[in-house]
Motif scaffolding. Structure first.
Motif, PDB file in Angstrom:
ATOM      1  N   SER A   3       1.078  -1.120  -0.194  1.00 46.62           N
ATOM      2  CA  SER A   3      -0.045   0.081   0.030  1.00 46.62           C
ATOM      3  C   SER A   3       0.935   1.262  -0.064  1.00 46.62           C
ATOM      4  CB  SER A   3      -0.811  -0.086   1.353  1.00 46.62           C
ATOM      5  OG  SER A   3      -1.555   1.212   1.327  1.00 46.62           O
ATOM      6  N   ASP A   4       1.006   1.995  -0.844  1.00 50.12           N
ATOM      7  CA  ASP A   4       1.853   3.098  -1.249  1.00 50.12           C
ATOM      8  C   ASP A   4       1.236   4.476  -1.750  1.00 50.12           C
ATOM      9  OD1 ASP A   4       3.891   1.412  -0.672  1.00 50.12           O
ATOM     10  OD2 ASP A   4       4.664   1.099  -2.617  1.00 50.12           O
ATOM     11  N   LYS A   5       1.545   5.407  -1.097  1.00 46.72           N
ATOM     12  CA  LYS A   5       1.059   6.683  -1.629  1.00 46.72           C
ATOM     13  C   LYS A   5      -0.558   6.933  -1.654  1.00 46.72           C
ATOM     14  CE  LYS A   5       5.329   7.451  -4.199  1.00 46.72           C
ATOM     15  NZ  LYS A   5       5.997   7.579  -5.536  1.00 46.72           N
ATOM     16  N   ASN A   6      -0.895   6.519  -0.719  1.00 45.65           N
ATOM     17  CA  ASN A   6      -2.646   6.618  -0.629  1.00 45.65           C
ATOM     18  C   ASN A   6      -2.788   7.990   0.583  1.00 45.65           C
ATOM     19  OD1 ASN A   6      -3.687   4.340  -2.192  1.00 45.65           O
ATOM     20  ND2 ASN A   6      -2.336   3.348  -0.565  1.00 45.65           N
ATOM     21  N   SER A   7      -4.024   8.626   0.359  1.00 44.17           N
ATOM     22  CA  SER A   7      -4.307   9.684   1.323  1.00 44.17           C
ATOM     23  C   SER A   7      -5.769   9.645   1.800  1.00 44.17           C
ATOM     24  CB  SER A   7      -4.105  11.015   0.828  1.00 44.17           C
ATOM     25  OG  SER A   7      -2.396  10.860   0.398  1.00 44.17           O
ATOM     26  N   ILE A   8      -5.940  10.015   3.068  1.00 42.49           N
ATOM     27  CA  ILE A   8      -7.303  10.160   3.487  1.00 42.49           C
ATOM     28  C   ILE A   8      -7.680  11.401   4.064  1.00 42.49           C
ATOM     29  CG2 ILE A   8      -6.976   8.877   5.692  1.00 42.49           C
ATOM     30  CD1 ILE A   8      -9.890   7.981   5.366  1.00 42.49           C
ATOM     31  N   PHE A   9      -8.597  12.148   3.812  1.00 44.84           N
ATOM     32  CA  PHE A   9      -8.808  13.490   4.491  1.00 44.84           C
ATOM     33  C   PHE A   9     -10.277  13.451   5.045  1.00 44.84           C
ATOM     34  CE2 PHE A   9      -6.259  14.162   0.863  1.00 44.84           C
ATOM     35  CZ  PHE A   9      -5.356  14.779   1.178  1.00 44.84           C
ATOM     36  N   ILE A  10     -10.126  13.720   6.477  1.00 42.12           N
ATOM     37  CA  ILE A  10     -11.483  13.837   7.447  1.00 42.12           C
ATOM     38  C   ILE A  10     -11.563  15.241   7.776  1.00 42.12           C
ATOM     39  CG2 ILE A  10     -12.514  12.844   9.360  1.00 42.12           C
ATOM     40  CD1 ILE A  10     -10.843  10.557   9.073  1.00 42.12           C
ATOM     41  N   GLU A  11     -12.758  15.791   7.094  1.00 37.89           N
ATOM     42  CA  GLU A  11     -12.958  17.281   7.344  1.00 37.89           C
ATOM     43  C   GLU A  11     -14.456  17.354   8.145  1.00 37.89           C
ATOM     44  OE1 GLU A  11     -12.513  19.796   4.253  1.00 37.89           O
ATOM     45  OE2 GLU A  11     -10.567  18.906   3.854  1.00 37.89           O
ATOM     46  N   ASP A  12     -15.102  16.289   8.251  1.00 35.63           N
ATOM     47  CA  ASP A  12     -16.350  16.437   8.908  1.00 35.63           C
ATOM     48  C   ASP A  12     -16.862  15.144   9.116  1.00 35.63           C
ATOM     49  OD1 ASP A  12     -18.635  17.667  10.134  1.00 35.63           O
ATOM     50  OD2 ASP A  12     -19.650  18.544   8.522  1.00 35.63           O
ATOM     51  N   GLY A  13     -18.111  14.926  10.018  1.00 34.93           N
ATOM     52  CA  GLY A  13     -18.773  13.871  10.036  1.00 34.93           C
ATOM     53  C   GLY A  13     -18.036  12.675  11.119  1.00 34.93           C
ATOM     54  N   THR A  14     -18.477  11.444  11.284  1.00 35.29           N
ATOM     55  CA  THR A  14     -17.927  10.525  12.108  1.00 35.29           C
ATOM     56  C   THR A  14     -17.279   8.878  11.330  1.00 35.29           C
ATOM     57  OG1 THR A  14     -19.364  11.450  13.824  1.00 35.29           O
ATOM     58  CG2 THR A  14     -18.449   9.144  13.929  1.00 35.29           C
ATOM     59  N   VAL A  15     -16.347   8.719  11.743  1.00 34.90           N
ATOM     60  CA  VAL A  15     -15.856   7.632  10.997  1.00 34.90           C
ATOM     61  C   VAL A  15     -15.941   6.577  12.282  1.00 34.90           C
ATOM     62  CG1 VAL A  15     -14.026   5.922  10.083  1.00 34.90           C
ATOM     63  CG2 VAL A  15     -14.181   8.228   9.660  1.00 34.90           C
ATOM     64  N   LYS A  16     -17.081   5.507  12.278  1.00 35.05           N
ATOM     65  CA  LYS A  16     -17.336   4.660  13.175  1.00 35.05           C
ATOM     66  C   LYS A  16     -16.307   3.405  13.808  1.00 35.05           C
ATOM     67  CE  LYS A  16     -21.743   6.144  14.146  1.00 35.05           C
ATOM     68  NZ  LYS A  16     -22.050   6.524  15.349  1.00 35.05           N
ATOM     69  N   GLU A  17     -15.643   3.140  12.674  1.00 35.07           N
ATOM     70  CA  GLU A  17     -14.519   2.164  13.029  1.00 35.07           C
ATOM     71  C   GLU A  17     -13.111   2.760  12.871  1.00 35.07           C
ATOM     72  OE1 GLU A  17     -15.144  -1.258  13.151  1.00 35.07           O
ATOM     73  OE2 GLU A  17     -17.287  -0.732  13.045  1.00 35.07           O
ATOM     74  N   SER A  18     -11.902   2.196  12.666  1.00 32.09           N
ATOM     75  CA  SER A  18     -10.721   2.516  12.769  1.00 32.09           C
ATOM     76  C   SER A  18     -10.470   3.306  11.041  1.00 32.09           C
ATOM     77  CB  SER A  18      -9.655   1.579  12.720  1.00 32.09           C
ATOM     78  OG  SER A  18      -9.580   1.377  14.048  1.00 32.09           O
ATOM     79  N   ALA A  19      -9.527   4.094  11.041  1.00 39.77           N
ATOM     80  CA  ALA A  19      -9.444   4.824   9.941  1.00 39.77           C
ATOM     81  C   ALA A  19      -8.098   4.659   9.427  1.00 39.77           C
ATOM     82  CB  ALA A  19      -9.866   6.135   9.784  1.00 39.77           C
ATOM     83  N   TYR A  20      -7.693   4.498   8.110  1.00 42.03           N
ATOM     84  CA  TYR A  20      -6.276   4.053   7.657  1.00 42.03           C
ATOM     85  C   TYR A  20      -5.996   5.167   6.421  1.00 42.03           C
ATOM     86  CZ  TYR A  20      -7.316  -0.131  10.300  1.00 42.03           C
ATOM     87  OH  TYR A  20      -7.430  -0.908  11.213  1.00 42.03           O
ATOM     88  N   GLY A  21      -4.710   5.853   6.348  1.00 44.64           N
ATOM     89  CA  GLY A  21      -4.399   6.458   5.103  1.00 44.64           C
ATOM     90  C   GLY A  21      -4.082   5.372   4.145  1.00 44.64           C
ATOM     91  N   GLY A  22      -3.305   4.457   4.643  1.00 42.46           N
ATOM     92  CA  GLY A  22      -2.957   2.902   3.656  1.00 42.46           C
ATOM     93  C   GLY A  22      -3.114   1.846   4.502  1.00 42.46           C
ATOM     94  N   TYR A  23      -3.174   0.820   3.860  1.00 38.93           N
ATOM     95  CA  TYR A  23      -3.432  -0.426   4.732  1.00 38.93           C
ATOM     96  C   TYR A  23      -2.855  -1.438   3.634  1.00 38.93           C
ATOM     97  CZ  TYR A  23      -5.703  -4.207   7.191  1.00 38.93           C
ATOM     98  OH  TYR A  23      -5.982  -5.351   8.175  1.00 38.93           O
ATOM     99  N   SER A  24      -2.217  -2.342   4.365  1.00 39.06           N
ATOM    100  CA  SER A  24      -1.644  -3.529   3.697  1.00 39.06           C
ATOM    101  C   SER A  24      -1.682  -4.731   4.499  1.00 39.06           C
ATOM    102  CB  SER A  24      -0.246  -3.358   3.181  1.00 39.06           C
ATOM    103  OG  SER A  24       0.340  -4.702   2.530  1.00 39.06           O
ATOM    104  N   ASN A  25      -2.394  -5.889   4.207  1.00 32.84           N
ATOM    105  CA  ASN A  25      -2.519  -6.984   4.814  1.00 32.84           C
ATOM    106  C   ASN A  25      -1.316  -7.965   4.775  1.00 32.84           C
ATOM    107  OD1 ASN A  25      -4.518  -8.269   6.570  1.00 32.84           O
ATOM    108  ND2 ASN A  25      -5.274  -9.751   5.022  1.00 32.84           N
ATOM    109  N   TYR A  26      -0.931  -8.131   3.885  1.00 36.17           N
ATOM    110  CA  TYR A  26       0.750  -9.092   3.832  1.00 36.17           C
ATOM    111  C   TYR A  26       1.797  -8.147   3.000  1.00 36.17           C
ATOM    112  CZ  TYR A  26      -1.830 -12.923   5.718  1.00 36.17           C
ATOM    113  OH  TYR A  26      -2.318 -13.688   6.482  1.00 36.17           O
ATOM    114  N   GLY A  27       2.218  -7.065   3.219  1.00 31.38           N
ATOM    115  CA  GLY A  27       2.959  -6.294   2.610  1.00 31.38           C
ATOM    116  C   GLY A  27       3.325  -4.969   3.175  1.00 31.38           C
ATOM    117  N   ASN A  28       4.201  -4.287   2.470  1.00 35.71           N
ATOM    118  CA  ASN A  28       4.765  -2.809   3.147  1.00 35.71           C
ATOM    119  C   ASN A  28       3.729  -1.829   2.825  1.00 35.71           C
ATOM    120  OD1 ASN A  28       7.090  -4.262   3.552  1.00 35.71           O
ATOM    121  ND2 ASN A  28       7.829  -3.865   1.781  1.00 35.71           N
ATOM    122  N   ALA A  29       3.605  -0.696   3.671  1.00 35.15           N
ATOM    123  CA  ALA A  29       2.899   0.535   3.716  1.00 35.15           C
ATOM    124  C   ALA A  29       3.832   1.672   3.841  1.00 35.15           C
ATOM    125  CB  ALA A  29       1.697   0.128   4.925  1.00 35.15           C
TER     126      ALA A  29
END
Length: 95
Positions: A3-29
């Motif tokens: 998972s490379d060069k991903n972005s997330i922007f949160i400016e309003d509202g609610t994220v009910k779970e965890s939040a990730y800019g980048g997520y890898s299950n079996y590799g580098n981030a």
């Protein structure tokens, strides 16, 4: 899978779970980012995250407003290495 060069922007509202800019299950981030300027994340927030066998490098998290209810990480690896990850807090809260 990496998972490379991903972005997330949160400016309003609610994220009910965890939040990730980048997520890898079996590799580098690498070079992922998260910016929180308002609203809330009800669980943890991660700039970059690797679940198994991956390293996390050069990820970032910026909190300028809003809140994270659990933990905040620039980068997190469950079973690998974490290098040069950063978090900046200029406002808001990590509760």
């Amino acid at each position: 899978m990496k998972s490379d060069k991903n972005s997330i922007f949160i400016e309003d509202g609610t994220v009910k779970e965890s939040a990730y800019g980048g997520y890898s299950n079996y590799g580098n981030a690498n070079k992922n980012s998260m910016s929180i300027k308002g609203g809330s994340v009800e669980q943890s927030a991660y700039g970059g995250y690797s679940n198994y066998y991956g390293d996390v490098t050069d990820n970032s998290m910026s909190i300028e407003g809003g809140s994270v209810k659990e933990s905040a990480y620039g980068g997190y690896s469950y079973s690998g290495n974490a290098y040069n990850n950063r978090i900046t807090i200029k406002g808001g809260a990590v509760e």
